[in-house]
Motif scaffolding. Structure first.
Motif, PDB file in Angstrom:
ATOM      1  N   GLU A   1     127.257  88.906 -44.326  1.00  0.00           N
ATOM      2  CA  GLU A   1     127.702  88.926 -42.927  1.00  0.00           C
ATOM      3  C   GLU A   1     126.857  87.972 -42.079  1.00  0.00           C
ATOM      4  N   GLU A   2     125.535  88.057 -42.251  1.00  0.00           N
ATOM      5  CA  GLU A   2     124.656  87.213 -41.438  1.00  0.00           C
ATOM      6  C   GLU A   2     124.693  85.753 -41.886  1.00  0.00           C
ATOM      7  N   LEU A   3     124.950  85.544 -43.167  1.00  0.00           N
ATOM      8  CA  LEU A   3     125.072  84.170 -43.661  1.00  0.00           C
ATOM      9  C   LEU A   3     126.306  83.508 -43.047  1.00  0.00           C
ATOM     10  N   ASN A   4     127.408  84.221 -43.013  1.00  0.00           N
ATOM     11  CA  ASN A   4     128.636  83.667 -42.439  1.00  0.00           C
ATOM     12  C   ASN A   4     128.531  83.486 -40.925  1.00  0.00           C
ATOM     13  N   ALA A   5     127.686  84.317 -40.279  1.00  0.00           N
ATOM     14  CA  ALA A   5     127.579  84.249 -38.820  1.00  0.00           C
ATOM     15  C   ALA A   5     126.405  83.378 -38.373  1.00  0.00           C
ATOM     16  N   GLY A   6     125.525  83.019 -39.317  1.00  0.00           N
ATOM     17  CA  GLY A   6     124.347  82.224 -38.960  1.00  0.00           C
ATOM     18  C   GLY A   6     123.353  83.000 -38.123  1.00  0.00           C
ATOM     19  N   THR A   7     123.223  84.296 -38.378  1.00  0.00           N
ATOM     20  CA  THR A   7     122.316  85.126 -37.575  1.00  0.00           C
ATOM     21  C   THR A   7     121.250  85.783 -38.448  1.00  0.00           C
ATOM     22  N   GLY A   8     120.399  86.572 -37.834  1.00  0.00           N
ATOM     23  CA  GLY A   8     119.387  87.347 -38.540  1.00  0.00           C
ATOM     24  C   GLY A   8     118.403  86.466 -39.306  1.00  0.00           C
ATOM     25  N   VAL A   9     117.863  87.014 -40.396  1.00  0.00           N
ATOM     26  CA  VAL A   9     116.918  86.258 -41.214  1.00  0.00           C
ATOM     27  C   VAL A   9     117.608  85.009 -41.774  1.00  0.00           C
ATOM     28  N   MET A  10     118.866  85.136 -42.160  1.00  0.00           N
ATOM     29  CA  MET A  10     119.636  83.987 -42.660  1.00  0.00           C
ATOM     30  C   MET A  10     119.627  82.856 -41.638  1.00  0.00           C
ATOM     31  N   GLY A  11     119.895  83.229 -40.375  1.00  0.00           N
ATOM     32  CA  GLY A  11     119.924  82.244 -39.300  1.00  0.00           C
ATOM     33  C   GLY A  11     118.596  81.501 -39.201  1.00  0.00           C
ATOM     34  N   LYS A  12     117.486  82.250 -39.303  1.00  0.00           N
ATOM     35  CA  LYS A  12     116.151  81.635 -39.219  1.00  0.00           C
ATOM     36  C   LYS A  12     115.919  80.696 -40.400  1.00  0.00           C
ATOM     37  N   VAL A  13     116.253  81.185 -41.610  1.00  0.00           N
ATOM     38  CA  VAL A  13     115.973  80.404 -42.821  1.00  0.00           C
ATOM     39  C   VAL A  13     116.805  79.128 -42.854  1.00  0.00           C
ATOM     40  N   LEU A  14     118.072  79.235 -42.458  1.00  0.00           N
ATOM     41  CA  LEU A  14     118.990  78.109 -42.599  1.00  0.00           C
ATOM     42  C   LEU A  14     119.209  77.380 -41.271  1.00  0.00           C
TER      43      LEU A  14
ATOM     44  N   LEU B   1     112.561  91.547 -38.653  1.00  0.00           N
ATOM     45  CA  LEU B   1     113.919  91.184 -38.257  1.00  0.00           C
ATOM     46  C   LEU B   1     114.944  91.815 -39.206  1.00  0.00           C
ATOM     47  N   PHE B   2     114.629  91.764 -40.506  1.00  0.00           N
ATOM     48  CA  PHE B   2     115.526  92.345 -41.512  1.00  0.00           C
ATOM     49  C   PHE B   2     115.703  93.844 -41.278  1.00  0.00           C
ATOM     50  N   VAL B   3     114.587  94.542 -41.060  1.00  0.00           N
ATOM     51  CA  VAL B   3     114.646  95.999 -40.846  1.00  0.00           C
ATOM     52  C   VAL B   3     115.464  96.310 -39.590  1.00  0.00           C
ATOM     53  N   GLU B   4     115.230  95.514 -38.518  1.00  0.00           N
ATOM     54  CA  GLU B   4     115.959  95.749 -37.255  1.00  0.00           C
ATOM     55  C   GLU B   4     117.467  95.644 -37.449  1.00  0.00           C
ATOM     56  N   ASN B   5     117.883  94.512 -38.045  1.00  0.00           N
ATOM     57  CA  ASN B   5     119.323  94.280 -38.174  1.00  0.00           C
ATOM     58  C   ASN B   5     119.985  95.240 -39.153  1.00  0.00           C
ATOM     59  N   PHE B   6     119.263  95.555 -40.215  1.00  0.00           N
ATOM     60  CA  PHE B   6     119.797  96.502 -41.211  1.00  0.00           C
ATOM     61  C   PHE B   6     119.988  97.865 -40.566  1.00  0.00           C
TER      62      PHE B   6
ATOM     63  N   ILE C   1     120.264  86.390 -51.907  1.00  0.00           N
ATOM     64  CA  ILE C   1     121.340  85.610 -51.281  1.00  0.00           C
ATOM     65  C   ILE C   1     120.739  84.490 -50.422  1.00  0.00           C
ATOM     66  N   ALA C   2     119.671  84.817 -49.704  1.00  0.00           N
ATOM     67  CA  ALA C   2     119.040  83.823 -48.829  1.00  0.00           C
ATOM     68  C   ALA C   2     118.468  82.665 -49.649  1.00  0.00           C
ATOM     69  N   ILE C   3     117.786  82.995 -50.740  1.00  0.00           N
ATOM     70  CA  ILE C   3     117.176  81.963 -51.580  1.00  0.00           C
ATOM     71  C   ILE C   3     118.256  81.063 -52.174  1.00  0.00           C
TER      72      ILE C   3
ATOM     73  N   GLY D   1     110.749  74.879 -56.771  1.00  0.00           N
ATOM     74  CA  GLY D   1     109.835  75.859 -56.191  1.00  0.00           C
ATOM     75  C   GLY D   1     109.490  75.642 -54.730  1.00  0.00           C
ATOM     76  N   HIS D   2     110.493  75.314 -53.895  1.00  0.00           N
ATOM     77  CA  HIS D   2     110.234  75.207 -52.452  1.00  0.00           C
ATOM     78  C   HIS D   2     109.903  76.583 -51.899  1.00  0.00           C
ATOM     79  N   PRO D   3     108.758  76.730 -51.207  1.00  0.00           N
ATOM     80  CA  PRO D   3     108.460  78.045 -50.626  1.00  0.00           C
ATOM     81  C   PRO D   3     109.460  78.351 -49.505  1.00  0.00           C
ATOM     82  N   ILE D   4     109.897  79.596 -49.449  1.00  0.00           N
ATOM     83  CA  ILE D   4     110.843  79.990 -48.409  1.00  0.00           C
ATOM     84  C   ILE D   4     110.327  81.285 -47.790  1.00  0.00           C
ATOM     85  N   GLU D   5     110.322  81.339 -46.446  1.00  0.00           N
ATOM     86  CA  GLU D   5     109.723  82.489 -45.794  1.00  0.00           C
ATOM     87  C   GLU D   5     110.749  83.601 -45.595  1.00  0.00           C
ATOM     88  N   LEU D   6     110.519  84.748 -46.269  1.00  0.00           N
ATOM     89  CA  LEU D   6     111.446  85.870 -46.182  1.00  0.00           C
ATOM     90  C   LEU D   6     110.659  87.148 -45.899  1.00  0.00           C
TER      91      LEU D   6
END
Lengths: 271, 427
Positions: free
Chosen positions: B65-78, B312-317, B336-338, B361-366
């Motif tokens: 849902e957040e990936l398709n909407a560009g929000t939440g942790v997904m929004g930050k990462v991408l 952020l993840f806990v809040e949105n969940f 999914i985020a990775i 091995g790009h570090p990604i902040e999650l």
């Protein structure tokens, strides 16, 4: 285990009906008991609730569904009760989620008893006592009372019993509900031992079929002896060859089927 | 009723195999158009790990849902980009029944019928390893769900599979020194082990690292998976002359065995250690038993105090589902985020291209801080949280069972590559 198998064998033995929803009814009993036990903090009320839930559930499904299947082949009975089991389990899941619920051992079951140097939980001993009393009561009910007489007569020749002015249908409904209530009782007593969730009845069903096959289909004593033998095999095997304990149970079942296909206490050619 | 016992048995057998074969997939939206990407989700909706599977599923649902909407942790990462490379993610969820065969069957359907770009899920190692093989055979990327065995990225590792949960080696290497510091170096431990890859793998690693700290392993009791009555196993454990009970059992089996251990008086005599605590373990056994128990959790909402993404993840969940996420949901979301991040870096959704980027091995902040995949065995380099069960009166909320003692950095506990036994097949 003996309780579950007994409920199953009563329904099969007396009504000639194969009930694959028995495990689901076991679960329904556990949840019925859990709801009341957590609300009231009284395990006794929980037991009553479990019995009531499953007895009523038994009456409802017998009236609406099972009744039309008595005279159909076991394949049909298995299919319809298998479907019914899915409906019951998924309904429980929809109401309570799939999460494991906490079901404490009642206060009077907390404690360990030292029996000749072996430590055994008090709760299990108490459950064994309850099971023994229940089995005795059921035995007396079926073999020593008028209701039992009607049940047994009704199974042998429903037409004649009907002609005598006795409502056989109602008797059958009662027997089915009693089988269900036995499953419910087992469910609530097993809950302090198991993870209480919608799938808790699955393994129970399989194992009780093994118990019945060992003991003999439709035999009262068979269900009890079968349950004891199954329990012994698992305990002894676990003590000496733990890796094979479950496999040995099925080996025992296979041996019984080869050497005495009707089961230890079964009657040859019973229809 | 005129049927013989034989026909009853034949029919029972038939129904039993029908039971084994019934898959009951739950179809979801599938647009199938060119502007969508299909992802197959395999969740344990029934069976021994169904509660964990439910949490896993919620994690996936929020992630997509957040990936398709560009929000939440997904929004930050991408950086707020919606979907993956301009395509909307569509998915179906299938039930694995906590068994390898249905898991492989459903995964294969996703690959052949739904043309899945990627599939992900599973809670038991047995399912996950089976699906890893499916991924390799079909050359489709598989981001694993929960799986704690060393074999998942060890002898059974696959080029097309990536595992994010900490493995048994990491758990044990991180946990053993803490146990020795808190409980002493002269402990005598007895193990209860479920009889499959995960159980043996975790028990072996725990023995290795606790023995290095000076502990003695007095006995190991193996129980089949799954088991409901542990009385005979617990009798052996009670008589093992140990002071520490290491329970490797997981899911429903973990709950049943621990409840029964309490009834047998084992927990009064012995300190309980649960090296890998399953998602709803504490809910099932209750806070009274949980208090004072040591173990590791792959992730906990308490980590929101350390990692902003976890917060952020806990809040949105919590907003979406009304309950806080557990660690299986976190694995689902982060996998999914990775994957999405790797697709953007690769500028491609082709499994081979995505694998190449993941191996860089790009570090990604999650929600566990910065993490990255190791090229040699496809194990995520990630921290291991060590926890202690709180006393009931110290809990804030009914799911606040654990206090985080330490977060051990992933780099320090990774198994050396040459010891993993992993040889990745070619792309």
């Amino acid at each position: 285990m003996a309780l579950v198998a007994l409920g199953l064998t009563i329904v099969f033995g007396l009504l000639g009906f194969v009930n694959f929803a028995h495990g689901a009814i076991f679960t329904a009993g556990a949840y019925g008991g859990w709801v009341v036990y957590t609300k009231t903090d009284s395990f006794v009320l929980g037991i009553i609730a479990a019995l009531a839930t499953t007895f009523v559930l038994g009456i409802v499904i017998e009236r609406l569904l099972i009744r039309s299947y008595y005279n159909r082949p076991p394949e049909d009975q298995i299919l319809v009760t298998f479907g019914l089991a899915i409906v019951i389990v998924e309904t429980i899941r929809a109401i309570f989620t799939g999460q494991t619920q906490m079901f404490n051992t009642p206060a009077w079951g907390n404690g360990v008893i030292n029996v000749a140097g072996i430590f055994y939980p008090q709760y299990r001993l108490e459950v064994i006592g309850v099971v023994a009393v229940t089995l005795l009561a059921i035995y007396l009910l079926i073999y020593k009372t008028k209701i039992g007489l009607i049940v047994r007569a009704g199974i042998d020749d429903p037409l004649v019993v009907n002609l005598l002015g006795i409502n056989v249908r109602r008797t059958f409904m009662f027997v089915f509900a009693m089988g269900a209530a036995l499953a419910g009782l087992a469910g609530v007593f097993d809950s302090p031992l198991l993870a209480v969730n919608p799938d808790m009845g699955t393994d129970v069903l399989v194992q009780s079929f093994v118990v019945i096959v060992i003991g003999g289909v439709g035999s009262f004593g068979g269900a009890i002896v079968g349950g004891l033998i199954a329990g012994e095999i698992i305990s002894l095997a676990t003590a000496f060859i733990p890796d094979y304990s479950q496999a040995l149970l099925y080996v025992a079942m296979a041996l019984v089927l080869i050497l005495r296909p009707q089961g230890l206490f079964g009657v040859v050619g019973r229809s | 009723m005129a049927d013989s016992r034989r026909s009853f048995l034949t029919a029972s057998l038939g129904a039993a195999s029908a039971l084994a074969a019934s898959g009951l997939p739950f179809p979801r939206i599938s647009l199938g158009a060119d502007d969508t990407l299909f992802v197959g989700l395999l969740c344990d909706q029934t069976g021994s790990y169904s509660a964990d599977g439910e949490d896993l599923q919620k994690g996936y649902e929020l992630a997509i849902e957040e990936l398709n909407a560009g929000t939440g942790v997904m929004g930050k990462v991408l950086g707020g980009k919606k979907g993956v490379l301009g395509k909307k993610i569509v998915y179906k969820i299938a039930d694995t029944q906590t068994k390898p065969d249905p898991a492989v069957q459903r995964a294969t359907e996703f690959i052949t019928q739904d043309k899945a770009t990627m599939f992900t899920g599973g809670v038991s190692t047995a399912e996950v390893i089976a699906m890893e093989k499916t991924a390799q055979a079909n050359k489709v990327l598989f981001m694993t769900g929960a799986s704690g065995s060393n074999d998942t990225t060890g002898k059974d590792c696959q080029r097309y599979a990536f595992r994010s949960q900490c493995d048994a080696y990491m758990v044990s290497k991180a946990l053993a020194p803490v146990l020795a510091a808190k409980l002493g170096k002269k402990r005598r431990a007895v193990y209860l082990v479920p009889d499959y890859s995960y159980g043996h793998s975790l028990a072996d690693s725990m023995k290795e690292f606790t023995e290095k700290e000076g502990w003695t392993t007095v006995a190991q009791v193996v129980a089949p998976f799954p088991t409901s009555d542990y009385s005979s196993y617990l009798t052996n454990i009670a008589n093992a002359n140990a002071d520490t009970f290491v329970n490797i059992e997981f899911g429903n089996d973990g709950v049943s065995s621990t409840k029964q251990a309490a009834q047998f008086g084992v927990l009064k005599k012995m300190q309980l250690v649960v090296p890998n605590i399953s998602t709803y373990f504490a809910d099932g056994v209750g806070a009274d038993i949980m208090a004072g128990v040591y173990g590791t959790l792959p992730w906990s909402f308490r980590l929101q105090d350390r990692y902003p993404m976890a917060k952020l993840f806990v809040e949105n969940f919590t907003k979406k589902f009304g309950i806080r996420p557990r660690w299986t949901a976190q694995i689902a979301y982060d996998q999914i985020a990775i994957w999405a991040d790797a697709c953007y870096r690769a500028k491609s959704i082709a499994s081979a291209d995505v694998i190449k980027v993941l191996e860089e091995g790009h570090p990604i902040e999650l929600s566990l801080g910065k993490v990255s995949y190791r090229a040699g065995d496809h194990q995520l380099v990630r921290p291991v949280p060590i926890v202690l069960g709180k006393k009931p009166e110290a809990m804030q909320g009914k799911d606040d069972f654990f206090e985080i003692l330490e977060v051990v950095p992933g780099e320090s506990v990774m198994q050396p590559l040459n010891l993993t036994g992993c040889t990745l097949p070619p792309v």
